[in-house]
Design a protein around this motif. Structure first.
Motif, short mmCIF file in Angstrom:
data_model
loop_
_atom_site.label_atom_id
_atom_site.label_comp_id
_atom_site.label_asym_id
_atom_site.label_seq_id
_atom_site.Cartn_x
_atom_site.Cartn_y
_atom_site.Cartn_z
N TYR A 1 0.79 -1.23 0.00
CA TYR A 1 0.00 0.00 0.00
C TYR A 1 0.82 1.29 0.00
O TYR A 1 0.41 2.29 -0.58
CB TYR A 1 -0.98 0.02 1.19
CG TYR A 1 -0.40 0.49 2.50
CD1 TYR A 1 -0.38 1.84 2.84
CD2 TYR A 1 0.14 -0.41 3.42
CE1 TYR A 1 0.15 2.28 4.04
CE2 TYR A 1 0.67 0.02 4.61
CZ TYR A 1 0.67 1.36 4.92
OH TYR A 1 1.20 1.80 6.10
N TYR A 2 2.00 1.28 0.63
CA TYR A 2 2.74 2.53 0.79
C TYR A 2 3.21 3.07 -0.56
O TYR A 2 2.92 4.22 -0.91
CB TYR A 2 3.92 2.33 1.73
CG TYR A 2 4.72 3.58 2.00
CD1 TYR A 2 4.29 4.51 2.93
CD2 TYR A 2 5.91 3.84 1.32
CE1 TYR A 2 5.01 5.67 3.18
CE2 TYR A 2 6.64 4.99 1.56
CZ TYR A 2 6.19 5.90 2.50
OH TYR A 2 6.90 7.05 2.73
N TYR A 3 3.92 2.26 -1.33
CA TYR A 3 4.39 2.72 -2.64
C TYR A 3 3.25 2.98 -3.61
O TYR A 3 3.19 4.04 -4.24
CB TYR A 3 5.39 1.72 -3.23
CG TYR A 3 6.69 1.61 -2.49
CD1 TYR A 3 7.25 2.69 -1.83
CD2 TYR A 3 7.37 0.39 -2.43
CE1 TYR A 3 8.46 2.58 -1.14
CE2 TYR A 3 8.58 0.27 -1.75
CZ TYR A 3 9.11 1.37 -1.10
OH TYR A 3 10.30 1.25 -0.42
N PRO A 4 2.31 2.01 -3.78
CA PRO A 4 1.21 2.26 -4.73
C PRO A 4 0.38 3.48 -4.39
O PRO A 4 -0.05 4.23 -5.29
CB PRO A 4 0.36 0.97 -4.63
CG PRO A 4 1.29 -0.06 -4.14
CD PRO A 4 2.24 0.65 -3.22
N SER A 5 0.13 3.73 -3.09
CA SER A 5 -0.74 4.85 -2.71
C SER A 5 -0.14 6.20 -3.11
O SER A 5 -0.86 7.17 -3.30
CB SER A 5 -1.02 4.82 -1.21
OG SER A 5 0.15 5.12 -0.47
N ARG A 6 1.18 6.26 -3.23
CA ARG A 6 1.84 7.51 -3.60
C ARG A 6 1.87 7.73 -5.10
O ARG A 6 2.37 8.76 -5.57
CB ARG A 6 3.26 7.56 -3.03
CG ARG A 6 3.28 8.19 -1.65
CD ARG A 6 3.73 7.23 -0.59
NE ARG A 6 3.66 7.89 0.74
CZ ARG A 6 2.74 7.59 1.64
NH1 ARG A 6 1.80 6.70 1.40
NH2 ARG A 6 2.74 8.20 2.82
N MET A 7 1.34 6.79 -5.87
CA MET A 7 1.33 6.92 -7.32
C MET A 7 0.05 7.58 -7.84
O MET A 7 -0.02 7.98 -9.00
CB MET A 7 1.48 5.53 -7.96
CG MET A 7 2.81 4.86 -7.64
SD MET A 7 2.86 3.13 -8.13
CE MET A 7 2.62 3.26 -9.91
N PHE A 8 -0.95 7.71 -6.97
CA PHE A 8 -2.22 8.26 -7.41
C PHE A 8 -2.17 9.79 -7.45
O PHE A 8 -1.54 10.43 -6.61
CB PHE A 8 -3.36 7.82 -6.48
CG PHE A 8 -3.63 6.35 -6.54
CD1 PHE A 8 -4.28 5.79 -7.63
CD2 PHE A 8 -3.25 5.51 -5.50
CE1 PHE A 8 -4.54 4.43 -7.69
CE2 PHE A 8 -3.49 4.14 -5.55
CZ PHE A 8 -4.14 3.61 -6.65
N SER A 9 -2.84 10.36 -8.43
CA SER A 9 -2.88 11.82 -8.55
C SER A 9 -3.91 12.42 -7.59
O SER A 9 -3.82 13.60 -7.25
CB SER A 9 -3.21 12.22 -9.99
OG SER A 9 -4.47 11.68 -10.40
#
Length: 428
Positions: free
Chosen positions: A59-67
């Motif tokens: 969740y940590y890395y993927p969540s930072r990819m959202f605009s």
């Protein structure tokens, strides 16, 4: 015949070798040494060296990819809901807990009751889950609450309040109070408990809601009075995001899958009803305290009065921690947050009169940005004459109770909580 057999064998060996190499490379890339003192035993440390990178990937890395910040929330919700199903699988209550859903004044609750009402007390615990007001649910805390209900042989009620950004402040408070009002009205007849022996308990944002509800009941002299409150690494304020525990995070824990300053800012502001899809640019100034209007600063300093005591006695093993950095003032953030920062229903650390509150247990963890506000609140409670037990777990981290059956430090804290809670019920 031997050639035909050898070819698939060689293929399997090749696939196994490639897979092993890829896993090794992935593990090497994800490896981050844990800080000295993080977790207490070799087993706990080994577990967290697996769990923490897994959380970063999940969740940590993927969540930072959202605009959009709301997409980050929804991804994190889904990831944590799935991951939580792998925790607590070692808990065995031997079929001794009856679990049923109810709807109390429009709020879903899950009731955990020793079968045949074979309780050791005639009290009850109201549990409010954490998750930054935006994450988490009753199911995520199932194994923890069921374990406590079994080991304490006591009725537990876990409250499913609505989450932000869909439901903003004070929606979660009102949901919890609606369910609690129902319990106090019908609990005796429905469950045979003495409602004056009720303890409220919550972790993180649930600790915020538990604190607020206890304060509101005390301010109104609402009967029956609570027998106690258990506040587990509670989220109590967002007016000072440069306490030493916040600054330690920036110095040593940045990039780990632990509760971070940016997430607190996002979730708290979502809870305040601010559209963070549009206002994400405010976060950098918020985490420097640039969102605190000048005329609020004296009130904030008064309520944070034990801050210097905390900072002068707790040094994180003398790890180098920066001085407070320059405040990036933002008048838009100040205008948006002004109604909330010193509102005790939003930031319960800001309530001035704490004298009428029930006996309190405050749990804090060394590796948690919220450590200092919990410690400050405990000191203020003691100064107000409230019987207060404060335990800071020197090897603990935020949300560790979700690993209560996997980690020694977390399991020990559950034992401490159970012991204190039973004493509060019996003394009521």
């Amino acid at each position: 015949m031997m050639l035909k057999t050898a070819k698939p064998f060689r293929t399997k060996c090749f696939v196994l070798c490639v897979t092993t190499i890829l896993l090794f490379i992935t593990g090497y890339c994800l490896y981050k040494p844990l800080p000295e003192g993080f977790t207490v035993s070799k087993w706990d440390r080994a577990v967290m060296h697996v769990v923490e990178p897994a959380l970063r990937v999940a969740y940590y890395y993927p969540s930072r990819m959202f605009s959009k910040a709301s997409s980050m929330v929804h991804w994190t919700r889904g990831a944590l809901n799935i991951l939580s199903k792998t925790l607590g699988i070692l808990v065995n209550t031997h079929g001794q807990i009856d679990i049923k859903w109810h709807n109390w004044n429009g709020t879903p609750v899950k009731v955990y009751r020793p079968i045949d009402n074979q309780t050791s007390t005639d009290g009850a615990i109201l549990f409010i889950h954490g998750g930054g007001f935006a994450l988490g649910n009753v199911e995520m805390y199932d194994s923890l609450v069921e374990r406590m209900a079994y080991e304490m042989k006591t009725l537990f009620i876990s409250i499913e309040y609505r989450l932000s950004p869909e439901t903003v402040f004070p929606g979660g408070i009102l949901d919890c109070e609606a369910a609690i009002d129902y319990f106090f009205q019908y609990g005796n007849a429905q469950f045979g408990v003495n409602t004056s022996k009720t303890v409220i308990m919550g972790d993180s944002a649930g600790g915020n809601l538990a604190t607020v509800i206890a304060q509101r009941r005390a301010a109104r002299n609402t009967l029956p009075k609570l027998a106690g409150q258990v506040l587990i690494y509670p989220l109590l304020q967002m007016a000072d995001m440069q306490t030493i525990s916040y600054r330690y995070f920036h110095a040593r824990l940045n990039g780990y899958a632990l509760v971070d300053p940016e997430s607190v800012a996002y979730y708290y502001m979502f809870y305040a009803g601010i559209d963070m899809d549009e206002k994400a640019y405010l976060v950098p100034s918020v985490i420097s305290n640039g969102h605190v209007a000048k005329h609020l600063q004296s009130d904030v300093e008064e309520m944070m009065s034990y801050k210097m005591v905390i900072e002068s006695t707790r040094h994180y093993n003398n790890h180098s921690i920066s001085e407070r950095w320059e405040i990036e003032k933002n008048y838009e953030a100040q205008d948006l947050m002004e109604p909330f920062l010193t509102n005790p229903d939003f930031s319960p650390l800001m309530r001035k009169d704490l004298s009428n509150l029930p006996p309190t247990m405050v749990i804090t963890c060394e590796f948690d940005i919220l450590r200092d506000e919990g410690l400050i609140y405990a000191e203020r409670l003691k100064a107000s004459g409230v019987p207060t037990t404060a335990i800071n777990y020197e090897n603990g981290f935020h949300a560790m109770l979700n690993f209560h059956s996997e980690l020694h430090e977390a399991s020990k804290s559950v034992d401490d909580i159970e012991r204190w809670t039973l004493n509060a019920i019996n003394d009521a």
